[in-house]
Design an enzyme around this catalytic site. Structure first.
Site, short mmCIF file in Angstrom:
data_model
loop_
_atom_site.label_atom_id
_atom_site.label_comp_id
_atom_site.label_asym_id
_atom_site.label_seq_id
_atom_site.Cartn_x
_atom_site.Cartn_y
_atom_site.Cartn_z
N ASN A 126 0.86 -1.19 0.00
CA ASN A 126 0.00 0.00 0.00
C ASN A 126 0.89 1.24 0.00
O ASN A 126 2.03 1.19 0.44
CB ASN A 126 -0.87 0.01 1.26
CG ASN A 126 -1.83 1.19 1.30
OD1 ASN A 126 -2.42 1.55 0.26
ND2 ASN A 126 -1.98 1.81 2.45
N ASP B 14 -2.85 0.78 8.07
CA ASP B 14 -1.69 1.65 7.79
C ASP B 14 -0.52 1.36 8.75
O ASP B 14 0.29 2.25 9.04
CB ASP B 14 -2.07 3.13 7.88
CG ASP B 14 -3.11 3.53 6.84
OD1 ASP B 14 -3.10 2.93 5.75
OD2 ASP B 14 -3.93 4.42 7.12
N SER C 173 4.72 7.01 2.31
CA SER C 173 5.30 5.73 2.72
C SER C 173 4.70 4.59 1.89
O SER C 173 3.49 4.56 1.66
CB SER C 173 4.95 5.42 4.18
OG SER C 173 5.19 6.52 5.03
C1 GRF Z 1 -2.65 8.68 -2.82
O1 GRF Z 1 -2.47 9.88 -2.13
C2 GRF Z 1 -2.23 7.51 -1.98
O2 GRF Z 1 -1.19 7.82 -1.11
C3 GRF Z 1 -3.47 7.19 -1.21
O3 GRF Z 1 -4.52 7.41 -2.12
C4 GRF Z 1 -4.12 8.39 -3.07
C5 GRF Z 1 -4.36 7.84 -4.45
O4 GRF Z 1 -4.12 8.79 -5.44
N1 GRF Z 1 -3.43 5.83 -0.70
P1 GRF Z 1 -4.20 8.40 -6.98
O5 GRF Z 1 -5.59 7.83 -7.22
O6 GRF Z 1 -3.14 7.38 -7.25
O7 GRF Z 1 -3.98 9.67 -7.72
#
Ligand code: GRF
Length: 220
Positions: free
Chosen positions: A114, A152, A143
């Site tokens: 993730n 998380d 991260s």
């Molecule tokens: C990102 O900020 C990621 O860290 C979080 O969800 C968001 C996804 O953004 N888990 P995208 O759809 O890849 O633009």
């Protein structure tokens, strides 16, 4: 003599939104020497723009509406079935806005990654940029981690750190963090695909060495 190409690593990506991280993964997997093959992109939202990005890149897509299921366990069981039909070695969460059941997480133990927009363990959950600003943090970032049953909270693989500027807003911060996300996620996925990144008893291992608690650290 030419180096032998590593075996390809089939990856399934799960997302709910825009999919800019998916795009970064698609772009990097196009490199001639990349072992990453994105086999399918699955979303719980049929209208997620990430699915369009996948279709544009000629990648299989599936939508599975969580609202059509009674409860998390039933949805997750159907999701597992859908994912496993593609036989991926790795499952990548890229903005998948669902909390996953313990059964799901256990099923993909050691092969589920993730990305989170904070320097974990700080700011688990939502509104991370706002929270970093409110706390007056001098540094912020993102991260990549292995997913475990703690939300998380799994072992960290890589973090990118950026300075917080005096006039930053949650939006400006989000924008600069996103740039870093697009850098570190393809890196971590490639490490995994090359067999360099594994999950051990004590945490994440890179080239057989236990990573620091923060994961591999990139400062900007
Ligand atoms: C990102 O900020 C990621 O860290 C979080 O969800 C968001 C996804 O953004 N888990 P995208 O759809 O890849 O633009």
């Amino acid at each position: 003599m030419q180096e032998p190409m590593p075996a390809t690593c089939d990856v399934v990506v799960l997302l709910s939104g825009s999919g800019s991280n998916l795009q970064a993964l698609i772009d990097s997997s196009r490199a001639d020497d990349s072992p990453v093959r994105i086999r399918a992109v699955i979303s719980n939202r049929a209208d997620a723009y990430g699915l369009q990005r996948a279709r544009d890149a000629g990648i299989d897509t599936r939508a599975l509406d969580h609202k059509a299921f009674e409860g998390r366990e039933a949805f997750d069981a159907a999701l597992i079935e859908l994912i496993d039909a593609f036989q991926p070695k790795l499952v990548v969460l890229a903005g998948f806005m669902r909390i996953l059941s313990a059964d799901f997480v256990r099923h993909y133990q050691g092969r589920l990654l993730n990305i989170h927009p904070s320097l974990l363990p700080k700011y688990k959950g939502l509104h991370t940029h706002q929270r970093a600003l409110e706390a007056g943090d001098k540094e912020h970032g993102c991260s990549v981690h292995f997913v475990t049953e703690e939300l998380d909270g799994g072992p960290l693989v890589v973090q990118a750190v950026i300075p917080v500027e005096l006039h930053d807003s949650p939006q400006s911060l989000a924008q600069r963090v996103h740039v870093q996300e697009h850098r570190i996620y393809p890196m971590a996925v490639r490490w995994f695909a090359e067999g360099r990144l594994t999950l051990g008893e004590q945490g994440a291992l890179l080239d057989g060495q236990l990573l620091a608690a923060s994961g591999h650290l990139i400062r900007n």
